[in-house]
Write a protein that holds these residues in place. Structure first.
Motif, short mmCIF file in Angstrom:
data_model
loop_
_atom_site.label_atom_id
_atom_site.label_comp_id
_atom_site.label_asym_id
_atom_site.label_seq_id
_atom_site.Cartn_x
_atom_site.Cartn_y
_atom_site.Cartn_z
N ILE A 121 -3.36 32.19 39.06
CA ILE A 121 -3.46 31.29 37.92
C ILE A 121 -3.06 29.90 38.38
O ILE A 121 -2.04 29.74 39.06
CB ILE A 121 -2.57 31.79 36.77
N ARG A 122 -3.86 28.92 38.03
CA ARG A 122 -3.55 27.53 38.38
C ARG A 122 -2.35 27.08 37.55
O ARG A 122 -2.27 27.34 36.36
CB ARG A 122 -4.75 26.63 38.10
N GLY A 123 -1.42 26.42 38.19
CA GLY A 123 -0.20 26.00 37.51
C GLY A 123 0.85 27.09 37.61
O GLY A 123 0.82 27.94 38.49
N VAL A 124 1.76 27.06 36.67
CA VAL A 124 2.84 28.04 36.66
C VAL A 124 2.35 29.29 35.94
O VAL A 124 2.05 29.24 34.75
CB VAL A 124 4.10 27.47 35.96
N PRO A 125 2.25 30.41 36.66
CA PRO A 125 1.72 31.64 36.04
C PRO A 125 2.80 32.32 35.19
O PRO A 125 3.99 32.11 35.41
CB PRO A 125 1.37 32.50 37.24
N PRO A 126 2.37 33.16 34.27
CA PRO A 126 3.36 34.00 33.60
C PRO A 126 3.95 34.97 34.62
O PRO A 126 3.25 35.42 35.52
CB PRO A 126 2.56 34.73 32.52
N LYS A 154 15.97 43.92 47.47
CA LYS A 154 15.44 42.74 46.78
C LYS A 154 14.99 41.71 47.80
O LYS A 154 13.91 41.15 47.70
CB LYS A 154 16.54 42.17 45.88
N PHE A 155 15.79 41.48 48.84
CA PHE A 155 15.42 40.52 49.87
C PHE A 155 14.17 40.98 50.61
O PHE A 155 13.25 40.22 50.82
CB PHE A 155 16.57 40.32 50.85
N ARG A 156 14.12 42.23 51.00
CA ARG A 156 12.98 42.74 51.76
C ARG A 156 11.70 42.73 50.93
O ARG A 156 10.65 42.39 51.40
CB ARG A 156 13.26 44.15 52.26
N VAL A 157 11.78 43.12 49.67
CA VAL A 157 10.61 43.12 48.80
C VAL A 157 10.13 41.68 48.61
O VAL A 157 8.95 41.39 48.75
CB VAL A 157 10.93 43.78 47.44
N SER A 158 11.03 40.78 48.34
CA SER A 158 10.64 39.39 48.08
C SER A 158 10.04 38.72 49.29
O SER A 158 9.08 37.97 49.19
CB SER A 158 11.86 38.58 47.60
N SER A 159 10.57 38.98 50.47
CA SER A 159 10.02 38.34 51.65
C SER A 159 8.69 38.98 52.09
O SER A 159 7.84 38.32 52.65
CB SER A 159 11.03 38.40 52.82
N ALA A 160 8.52 40.26 51.77
CA ALA A 160 7.26 40.93 52.12
C ALA A 160 6.12 40.51 51.20
O ALA A 160 4.98 40.50 51.60
CB ALA A 160 7.45 42.45 52.05
N TYR A 161 6.44 40.14 49.97
CA TYR A 161 5.43 39.75 49.00
C TYR A 161 5.82 38.43 48.35
O TYR A 161 6.35 38.42 47.25
CB TYR A 161 5.28 40.83 47.91
N PRO A 162 5.60 37.32 49.03
CA PRO A 162 5.95 36.04 48.42
C PRO A 162 5.19 35.86 47.11
O PRO A 162 4.06 36.32 46.98
CB PRO A 162 5.53 35.00 49.46
N GLN A 163 5.83 35.20 46.20
CA GLN A 163 5.23 35.02 44.89
C GLN A 163 4.06 34.05 44.95
O GLN A 163 4.12 33.03 45.61
CB GLN A 163 6.26 34.52 43.90
N VAL A 164 3.00 34.39 44.25
CA VAL A 164 1.84 33.51 44.16
C VAL A 164 2.19 32.40 43.19
O VAL A 164 2.80 32.64 42.16
CB VAL A 164 0.61 34.31 43.65
#
Length: 166
Positions: A121-126, A154-164
Motif C-alpha cells: 500500500i502506498r503511504g502508511v499501510p494499516p 521477536k528480533f529474529r522474526v522482525s529481521s527475517a521479514y522487514p515490514q513493507v
C-alpha cells in the motif's frame, strides 16, 4: 482457554477471556489481486484506487476487519467487503474468480498461488499485530521457557521479514 495447548501464534481478538497476548511484530496489510488486474502493473497501490471493484475481506469478528475498519474511518473510505472469506485459500479463489482485490497481512505473500500477486500500500499501510497468545495461569515450564525467549524470537522474526512500507 481449554488448557489443550500452551501457546499459539495469533492475532489479538477482543472479548476473549483467559488469553494473554505478547506482541511479536506488526505486519502491514498488502493489496492482493490478480496479475491481470489493471492495478497489478503498479509498484504500490493507493487504497482509494481499489474501490469500485469487488473487495474481498474477512468477517467483522476477526482482527483484519478491525484493522481495515479503523484504517477506512481514518481515511474516509468505505472498505466494506463485497464478499467475505474465512481463510486465505478462499480469499485467493475469490480474488481470482471475481477479478477483485483484498487487503491481507504480509504473511499471505509467502502462500500466493500464481493466480494472485501482492502489492504494498502506498503511504502508511494499516498494520496488524502478530502475537503469542497464552493463558497467564498456565504453569507449564515449557511455556515459561518459550516466553523467556520471546524477545529473541521477536528480533529474529522482525529481521527475517522487514515490514513493507516502513
Amino acid at each position: 482457554m481449554r488448557g489443550r495447548i500452551d501457546l499459539g501464534f495469533l492475532r489479538p481478538e477482543k472479548d476473549v477471556t483467559g488469553v494473554t497476548y505478547k506482541l511479536l511484530r506488526k505486519d502491514p496489510l498488502l493489496v492482493l489481486l490478480g496479475p491481470n488486474h489493471p492495478l497489478a502493473s503498479q509498484e504500490s497501490i493507493r487504497v482509494k484506487n481499489i474501490l469500485g471493484g469487488p473487495l474481498i475481506g474477512v468477517p467483522h469478528a476477526t482482527s483484519p476487519a478491525t484493522v481495515t475498519d479503523a484504517y477506512a474511518r481514518q481515511h474516509g473510505l468505505d472498505l466494506t467487503p463485497h464478499h467475505e472469506v474465512d481463510n486465505l485459500s478462499m480469499a485467493f479463489s475469490m480474488i481470482a474468480s471475481t477479478n477483485g482485490v483484498g487487503l491481507f497481512p504480509l504473511y499471505a505473500r509467502n502462500l500466493l498461488p500464481t493466480s494472485i500477486v501482492s502489492r504494498p500500500i502506498r503511504g502508511v499501510p494499516p498494520m496488524i499485530d502478530l502475537c503469542l497468545g497464552y493463558n497467564v495461569e498456565n504453569t507449564s515450564p515449557l511455556l515459561k521457557f518459550l516466553l523467556s525467549k520471546a524477545e529473541d524470537l521477536k528480533f529474529r522474526v522482525s529481521s527475517a521479514y522487514p515490514q513493507v512500507g516502513s
